[in-house]
Design a protein around this motif. Structure first.
Motif, PDB file in Angstrom:
ATOM      1  N   VAL A 179     -79.169 -31.486 -18.725  1.00 43.18           N
ATOM      2  CA  VAL A 179     -78.448 -30.233 -18.952  1.00 43.18           C
ATOM      3  C   VAL A 179     -78.983 -29.472 -20.161  1.00 43.18           C
ATOM      4  O   VAL A 179     -78.962 -28.241 -20.203  1.00 43.18           O
ATOM      5  N   ASP A 180     -79.502 -30.160 -21.152  1.00 46.54           N
ATOM      6  CA  ASP A 180     -79.995 -29.503 -22.361  1.00 46.54           C
ATOM      7  C   ASP A 180     -81.440 -29.041 -22.252  1.00 46.54           C
ATOM      8  O   ASP A 180     -81.964 -28.431 -23.182  1.00 46.54           O
ATOM      9  N   GLY A 181     -82.094 -29.353 -21.134  1.00 49.01           N
ATOM     10  CA  GLY A 181     -83.489 -28.972 -20.961  1.00 49.01           C
ATOM     11  C   GLY A 181     -84.321 -30.146 -20.503  1.00 49.01           C
ATOM     12  O   GLY A 181     -83.782 -31.175 -20.074  1.00 49.01           O
ATOM     13  N   PRO A 182     -85.647 -30.052 -20.594  1.00 48.77           N
ATOM     14  CA  PRO A 182     -86.497 -31.177 -20.191  1.00 48.77           C
ATOM     15  C   PRO A 182     -86.174 -32.428 -21.021  1.00 48.77           C
ATOM     16  O   PRO A 182     -86.020 -32.350 -22.246  1.00 48.77           O
ATOM     17  N   VAL A 183     -86.080 -33.559 -20.352  1.00 51.77           N
ATOM     18  CA  VAL A 183     -85.795 -34.811 -21.060  1.00 51.77           C
ATOM     19  C   VAL A 183     -86.817 -35.037 -22.161  1.00 51.77           C
ATOM     20  O   VAL A 183     -86.482 -35.450 -23.283  1.00 51.77           O
ATOM     21  N   SER A 184     -88.073 -34.751 -21.849  1.00 47.38           N
ATOM     22  CA  SER A 184     -89.157 -34.995 -22.805  1.00 47.38           C
ATOM     23  C   SER A 184     -89.035 -34.142 -24.059  1.00 47.38           C
ATOM     24  O   SER A 184     -89.619 -34.476 -25.103  1.00 47.38           O
ATOM     25  N   SER A 185     -88.263 -33.054 -24.004  1.00 47.57           N
ATOM     26  CA  SER A 185     -88.074 -32.218 -25.186  1.00 47.57           C
ATOM     27  C   SER A 185     -86.870 -32.671 -26.011  1.00 47.57           C
ATOM     28  O   SER A 185     -86.684 -32.218 -27.142  1.00 47.57           O
ATOM     29  N   ILE A 186     -86.058 -33.553 -25.452  1.00 42.71           N
ATOM     30  CA  ILE A 186     -84.850 -34.026 -26.124  1.00 42.71           C
ATOM     31  C   ILE A 186     -85.087 -35.376 -26.795  1.00 42.71           C
ATOM     32  O   ILE A 186     -84.758 -35.587 -27.964  1.00 42.71           O
ATOM     33  N   THR A 187     -85.671 -36.300 -26.038  1.00 43.56           N
ATOM     34  CA  THR A 187     -85.927 -37.658 -26.529  1.00 43.56           C
ATOM     35  C   THR A 187     -87.203 -38.184 -25.882  1.00 43.56           C
ATOM     36  O   THR A 187     -87.409 -38.001 -24.682  1.00 43.56           O
ATOM     37  N   THR A 188     -88.016 -38.849 -26.659  1.00 37.00           N
ATOM     38  CA  THR A 188     -89.224 -39.460 -26.101  1.00 37.00           C
ATOM     39  C   THR A 188     -88.850 -40.766 -25.415  1.00 37.00           C
ATOM     40  O   THR A 188     -88.427 -41.721 -26.084  1.00 37.00           O
ATOM     41  N   ILE A 189     -88.984 -40.798 -24.099  1.00 37.17           N
ATOM     42  CA  ILE A 189     -88.646 -42.017 -23.358  1.00 37.17           C
ATOM     43  C   ILE A 189     -89.882 -42.702 -22.783  1.00 37.17           C
ATOM     44  O   ILE A 189     -89.781 -43.774 -22.206  1.00 37.17           O
ATOM     45  N   GLU A 190     -91.024 -42.092 -22.952  1.00 34.96           N
ATOM     46  CA  GLU A 190     -92.265 -42.719 -22.515  1.00 34.96           C
ATOM     47  C   GLU A 190     -92.762 -43.707 -23.582  1.00 34.96           C
ATOM     48  O   GLU A 190     -92.458 -43.555 -24.764  1.00 34.96           O
ATOM     49  N   PRO A 191     -93.512 -44.733 -23.162  1.00 36.27           N
ATOM     50  CA  PRO A 191     -93.900 -45.048 -21.782  1.00 36.27           C
ATOM     51  C   PRO A 191     -92.787 -45.810 -21.064  1.00 36.27           C
ATOM     52  O   PRO A 191     -92.389 -46.898 -21.470  1.00 36.27           O
ATOM     53  N   MET A 192     -92.264 -45.226 -20.003  1.00 34.13           N
ATOM     54  CA  MET A 192     -91.124 -45.812 -19.312  1.00 34.13           C
ATOM     55  C   MET A 192     -91.428 -47.186 -18.733  1.00 34.13           C
ATOM     56  O   MET A 192     -90.681 -48.137 -18.928  1.00 34.13           O
ATOM     57  N   ALA A 193     -92.530 -47.296 -17.992  1.00 28.88           N
ATOM     58  CA  ALA A 193     -92.840 -48.570 -17.335  1.00 28.88           C
ATOM     59  C   ALA A 193     -92.981 -49.691 -18.362  1.00 28.88           C
ATOM     60  O   ALA A 193     -92.454 -50.797 -18.184  1.00 28.88           O
ATOM     61  N   ALA A 194     -93.679 -49.396 -19.446  1.00 28.95           N
ATOM     62  CA  ALA A 194     -93.894 -50.420 -20.475  1.00 28.95           C
ATOM     63  C   ALA A 194     -92.580 -50.867 -21.100  1.00 28.95           C
ATOM     64  O   ALA A 194     -92.401 -52.055 -21.420  1.00 28.95           O
ATOM     65  N   LYS A 195     -91.660 -49.936 -21.268  1.00 29.54           N
ATOM     66  CA  LYS A 195     -90.354 -50.301 -21.844  1.00 29.54           C
ATOM     67  C   LYS A 195     -89.610 -51.265 -20.919  1.00 29.54           C
ATOM     68  O   LYS A 195     -89.078 -52.291 -21.366  1.00 29.54           O
ATOM     69  N   TRP A 196     -89.549 -50.932 -19.629  1.00 30.18           N
ATOM     70  CA  TRP A 196     -88.862 -51.829 -18.697  1.00 30.18           C
ATOM     71  C   TRP A 196     -89.550 -53.196 -18.649  1.00 30.18           C
ATOM     72  O   TRP A 196     -88.880 -54.243 -18.643  1.00 30.18           O
ATOM     73  N   GLU A 197     -90.852 -53.193 -18.630  1.00 26.68           N
ATOM     74  CA  GLU A 197     -91.587 -54.466 -18.577  1.00 26.68           C
ATOM     75  C   GLU A 197     -91.316 -55.310 -19.812  1.00 26.68           C
ATOM     76  O   GLU A 197     -91.218 -56.543 -19.729  1.00 26.68           O
ATOM     77  N   SER A 198     -91.163 -54.664 -20.961  1.00 21.94           N
ATOM     78  CA  SER A 198     -90.884 -55.419 -22.188  1.00 21.94           C
ATOM     79  C   SER A 198     -89.500 -56.046 -22.166  1.00 21.94           C
ATOM     80  O   SER A 198     -89.223 -56.971 -22.934  1.00 21.94           O
ATOM     81  N   PHE A 199     -88.639 -55.546 -21.272  1.00 20.14           N
ATOM     82  CA  PHE A 199     -87.300 -56.108 -21.124  1.00 20.14           C
ATOM     83  C   PHE A 199     -87.249 -57.160 -20.010  1.00 20.14           C
ATOM     84  O   PHE A 199     -86.178 -57.616 -19.626  1.00 20.14           O
ATOM     85  N   GLY A 200     -88.401 -57.524 -19.473  1.00 16.60           N
ATOM     86  CA  GLY A 200     -88.459 -58.580 -18.472  1.00 16.60           C
ATOM     87  C   GLY A 200     -88.378 -58.106 -17.044  1.00 16.60           C
ATOM     88  O   GLY A 200     -88.032 -58.885 -16.145  1.00 16.60           O
ATOM     89  N   TRP A 201     -88.699 -56.839 -16.802  1.00 17.86           N
ATOM     90  CA  TRP A 201     -88.653 -56.264 -15.457  1.00 17.86           C
ATOM     91  C   TRP A 201     -90.065 -56.054 -14.916  1.00 17.86           C
ATOM     92  O   TRP A 201     -91.019 -55.884 -15.672  1.00 17.86           O
ATOM     93  N   ASP A 202     -90.167 -56.009 -13.610  1.00 16.87           N
ATOM     94  CA  ASP A 202     -91.374 -55.506 -12.967  1.00 16.87           C
ATOM     95  C   ASP A 202     -91.182 -54.005 -12.769  1.00 16.87           C
ATOM     96  O   ASP A 202     -90.112 -53.567 -12.340  1.00 16.87           O
TER      97      ASP A 202
END
Length: 269
Positions: free
Chosen positions: A177-200
């Motif tokens: 709602v506030d605009g592009p997610v990437s302009s609000i909070t840096t969430i990349e690298p998404m895949a690497a974050k999930w993998e670091s939590f034990g996910w494929d």
């Protein structure tokens, strides 16, 4: 009802049929959560047609405003009376514009963003404790929800307990709602974050049904929880939308709705 394996053309048709249903749901109001269906249509269509077994599995719609996609998919597969779609968003309708605890066609939907994965983890753990080794849990998540700490707590728990029958379908449309997610909070690298939590993690073009089918098939074979990161656009599939359309909450006056219906019908939706 068991979903049948289907070809790419049918999955694309299903996705456009969802878009058409969503346009018709939103049109009477002149605005609404159409962008969420435009972005997630291929991912949800592939999930419903190749993986999700409503009599066996559980499905969670974490962002409540994405419930419109679940309604469209459920109507397309016969799990929801399609005549109810005309009541979407109207007063006293069970098909509310933002999902609630009484929303049909899903096992859980959430109003507060970032909470759906916790519910899905609860389903997956409960299934394991009951000795149900058949049920799978699918959860639709938006990329904006990755800004919520509760989601990552749930992801950490699922990874630790290797809840391998849990699959997240993440609509990464870079919109909130506030605009592009990437302009609000840096969430990349998404895949690497999930993998670091034990996910494929499987990072794919979210409008490529073949890539989505392959990713979901792989997710069901792993011994860990999985996330399919679907890179999408909130205006995908409707060329008649203006270039500056706000993908989070699209304005759809009558003339534009008519053009949208005509475009989708011409494409065979």
């Amino acid at each position: 009802m068991t979903p049948s394996l289907t070809g790419s053309a049918e999955l694309r048709r299903f996705a456009d049929a969802m878009r058409l249903r969503a346009v018709r749901m939103v049109a009477p109001h002149g605005f609404g959560y159409l962008g969420q269906v435009l972005s997630s249509a291929e991912a949800v269509a592939t999930l419903y047609r190749t993986c999700y077994r409503p009599e066996t599995d559980q499905i969670v719609c974490s962002p409540g405003h994405y419930i419109i996609a679940a309604f469209a998919a459920a109507a397309e597969t016969g799990q929801l009376d399609e005549t109810l779609l005309s009541t979407y968003g109207h007063e006293d309708s069970a098909l509310e514009a933002i999902g609630t605890e009484r929303s049909p066609a899903v096992d859980l939907t959430c109003g507060s963003l970032g909470t759906g994965l916790s519910g899905a983890v609860g389903f997956a753990l409960s299934n394991r404790l009951r000795g149900d080794d058949e049920a799978r849990v699918f959860v639709i998540v938006s990329d904006g929800e990755l800004e919520e700490g509760q989601l990552w707590e749930a992801a950490l728990f699922a990874g630790h307990h290797r809840l391998d029958r849990l699959v997240v379908v993440l609509d990464a449309n870079d919109s909130q709602v506030d605009g592009p997610v990437s302009s609000i909070t840096t969430i990349e690298p998404m895949a690497a974050k999930w993998e670091s939590f034990g996910w494929d993690a499987y990072d794919v073009d979210g409008h490529d049904v073949d890539a989505l089918s392959e990713a979901l098939a792989s997710a069901l074979q792993t011994d860990r929880p999985s996330v399919v990161i679907a890179r999408t656009s909130t205006t995908r599939g409707l060329s008649v939308l203006p270039a500056d359309a706000d993908g989070h909450f699209i304005k759809l006056p009558a003339a534009l709705a008519h053009e949208a219906v005509a475009e989708l019908e011409a494409r065979g939706a």
